[in-house]
Design a protein around this motif. Structure first.
Motif, PDB file in Angstrom:
ATOM      1  N   ASP A 196      36.893  50.925  46.476  1.00 57.93           N
ATOM      2  CA  ASP A 196      37.740  49.825  46.938  1.00 57.93           C
ATOM      3  C   ASP A 196      38.164  48.902  45.807  1.00 57.93           C
ATOM      4  O   ASP A 196      39.320  48.461  45.737  1.00 57.93           O
ATOM      5  N   GLN A 197      37.242  48.612  44.904  1.00 54.86           N
ATOM      6  CA  GLN A 197      37.557  47.692  43.808  1.00 54.86           C
ATOM      7  C   GLN A 197      38.583  48.299  42.858  1.00 54.86           C
ATOM      8  O   GLN A 197      39.510  47.621  42.406  1.00 54.86           O
ATOM      9  N   VAL A 198      38.433  49.576  42.573  1.00 61.81           N
ATOM     10  CA  VAL A 198      39.389  50.254  41.705  1.00 61.81           C
ATOM     11  C   VAL A 198      40.766  50.298  42.366  1.00 61.81           C
ATOM     12  O   VAL A 198      41.798  50.075  41.712  1.00 61.81           O
ATOM     13  N   ALA A 199      40.786  50.568  43.667  1.00 61.42           N
ATOM     14  CA  ALA A 199      42.056  50.593  44.389  1.00 61.42           C
ATOM     15  C   ALA A 199      42.746  49.236  44.314  1.00 61.42           C
ATOM     16  O   ALA A 199      43.963  49.139  44.113  1.00 61.42           O
ATOM     17  N   THR A 200      41.960  48.169  44.450  1.00 60.68           N
ATOM     18  CA  THR A 200      42.515  46.819  44.363  1.00 60.68           C
ATOM     19  C   THR A 200      43.087  46.549  42.982  1.00 60.68           C
ATOM     20  O   THR A 200      44.174  45.952  42.847  1.00 60.68           O
ATOM     21  N   HIS A 201      42.391  46.990  41.949  1.00 61.29           N
ATOM     22  CA  HIS A 201      42.875  46.775  40.579  1.00 61.29           C
ATOM     23  C   HIS A 201      44.189  47.514  40.333  1.00 61.29           C
ATOM     24  O   HIS A 201      45.116  46.964  39.729  1.00 61.29           O
ATOM     25  N   VAL A 202      44.283  48.753  40.805  1.00 61.44           N
ATOM     26  CA  VAL A 202      45.488  49.541  40.569  1.00 61.44           C
ATOM     27  C   VAL A 202      46.669  48.979  41.361  1.00 61.44           C
ATOM     28  O   VAL A 202      47.762  48.771  40.818  1.00 61.44           O
ATOM     29  N   LEU A 203      46.449  48.715  42.645  1.00 67.07           N
ATOM     30  CA  LEU A 203      47.544  48.232  43.493  1.00 67.07           C
ATOM     31  C   LEU A 203      47.941  46.803  43.139  1.00 67.07           C
ATOM     32  O   LEU A 203      49.130  46.460  43.161  1.00 67.07           O
ATOM     33  N   GLY A 204      46.956  45.978  42.818  1.00 68.94           N
ATOM     34  CA  GLY A 204      47.279  44.605  42.440  1.00 68.94           C
ATOM     35  C   GLY A 204      47.825  44.503  41.033  1.00 68.94           C
ATOM     36  O   GLY A 204      48.784  43.771  40.773  1.00 68.94           O
ATOM     37  N   GLY A 205      47.224  45.263  40.108  1.00 71.93           N
ATOM     38  CA  GLY A 205      47.600  45.149  38.702  1.00 71.93           C
ATOM     39  C   GLY A 205      48.880  45.864  38.337  1.00 71.93           C
ATOM     40  O   GLY A 205      49.621  45.422  37.448  1.00 71.93           O
ATOM     41  N   LEU A 238      44.028  56.485  46.704  1.00 72.33           N
ATOM     42  CA  LEU A 238      42.933  55.828  45.984  1.00 72.33           C
ATOM     43  C   LEU A 238      41.661  55.708  46.812  1.00 72.33           C
ATOM     44  O   LEU A 238      40.565  55.989  46.315  1.00 72.33           O
ATOM     45  N   ASN A 239      41.779  55.261  48.067  1.00 69.18           N
ATOM     46  CA  ASN A 239      40.548  55.100  48.852  1.00 69.18           C
ATOM     47  C   ASN A 239      40.737  55.326  50.352  1.00 69.18           C
ATOM     48  O   ASN A 239      39.914  54.884  51.152  1.00 69.18           O
ATOM     49  N   GLY A 240      41.830  56.004  50.724  1.00 74.12           N
ATOM     50  CA  GLY A 240      42.030  56.334  52.130  1.00 74.12           C
ATOM     51  C   GLY A 240      42.114  55.131  53.041  1.00 74.12           C
ATOM     52  O   GLY A 240      41.661  55.174  54.184  1.00 74.12           O
ATOM     53  N   ASN A 241      42.652  54.028  52.529  1.00 72.04           N
ATOM     54  CA  ASN A 241      42.794  52.779  53.286  1.00 72.04           C
ATOM     55  C   ASN A 241      41.451  52.132  53.622  1.00 72.04           C
ATOM     56  O   ASN A 241      41.337  51.364  54.575  1.00 72.04           O
ATOM     57  N   GLY A 242      40.444  52.416  52.820  1.00 72.83           N
ATOM     58  CA  GLY A 242      39.171  51.724  53.001  1.00 72.83           C
ATOM     59  C   GLY A 242      39.355  50.232  52.825  1.00 72.83           C
ATOM     60  O   GLY A 242      40.049  49.790  51.913  1.00 72.83           O
ATOM     61  N   GLY A 243      38.730  49.440  53.713  1.00 73.65           N
ATOM     62  CA  GLY A 243      38.882  47.995  53.660  1.00 73.65           C
ATOM     63  C   GLY A 243      40.285  47.525  53.958  1.00 73.65           C
ATOM     64  O   GLY A 243      40.642  46.390  53.630  1.00 73.65           O
TER      65      GLY A 243
END
Length: 239
Positions: free
Chosen positions: A45-54, A122-127
């Motif tokens: 989840d954290q990596v997905a946030t970094h990629v999508l946000g960054g 990235l994470n299958g929509n986790g979170g």
């Protein structure tokens, strides 16, 4: 307040061979990055946030907004061909609203859809991360398209000005300088993503009520002023 002929011409200009190729580059890059990250690090989840946000929100969405927003009207004003459009029996506010609608649609299609696909990879929509960033991209598309359409009506250097805003303000200051984040379309959109995503998954420096007010205000004011600028153009293409 929507003219099909103006819309068709605008779509044709934005989705011509050269411009469409540019529009496809960033979404394709995002998906490639997402696939590579997932292959090396797995679902996180954290990596997905970094990629999508960054990358998606800080770079891809505003740059696509620049291409679609300025391209919807800027080239016509620059080369003088806008006079042929202004000579038609079409109200100028209708021209602006039609071109804005097309710019928003193109920005949404080339930013929100890839963001969702990348999030699922990235994470299958986790979170609820993929959905949250997709909604943020959709909302940001409206504000970016209106702001960059306005730039296309007020300056012949709209693309340069748009790139400075997208890369320097949104991409650099909006990410690193805390005070600048409150004046960032990116952060306003992330306030919605923060509300949708799992608690603590996504952060925004702007509260949701203020973010909604600012998004609506910027969109309405930019659209109104673009209409005023076009209204003042003469058939010679001069104010």
């Amino acid at each position: 307040m929507y003219n099909p002929t103006v819309a068709r011409l605008t779509y044709r200009a934005l989705l011509g061979r050269r411009r469409a190729a540019i529009l496809f580059v960033l979404p394709a890059l995002l998906i490639v990055i997402a696939a590579a990250v997932r292959a090396f690090s797995g679902a996180d989840d954290q990596v997905a946030t970094h990629v999508l946000g960054g990358f998606a929100m800080a770079t891809m969405v505003p740059l696509i907004g620049v291409i679609a927003g300025t391209g919807a009207i800027g080239p016509e004003i620059d080369d003088g061909s806008v006079v042929y459009l202004l000579a038609k029996p079409v109200k100028r506010p209708t021209i602006i609203l039609t071109k804005l609608t097309v710019a928003i649609a193109v920005t949404m299609a080339f930013s929100a859809i890839p963001t969702f696909v990348a999030g699922m990879i990235l994470n299958g929509n986790g979170g609820q991360i993929a959905i949250a960033y997709t909604v943020a991209a959709l909302v940001a598309s409206i504000a970016y398209a209106s702001v960059f359409l306005l730039l296309g009506t007020v300056t012949r250097h709209a693309v340069v000005a748009g790139l400075v805003y997208a890369l320097v303000w949104e991409g650099l200051f909006g990410t690193l300088v805390k005070g600048a984040r409150t004046l960032s379309i990116q952060q306003w959109s992330l306030a919605l993503a923060e509300k949708i995503g799992a608690p603590g998954a996504i952060d925004s420096d702007v509260g949701l009520p203020l973010a909604v007010v600012l998004l609506v205000a910027v969109t309405v004011l930019a659209t109104w002023y673009a209409g005023q600028k076009l209204r003042r153009l003469t058939l010679a293409g001069e104010e």
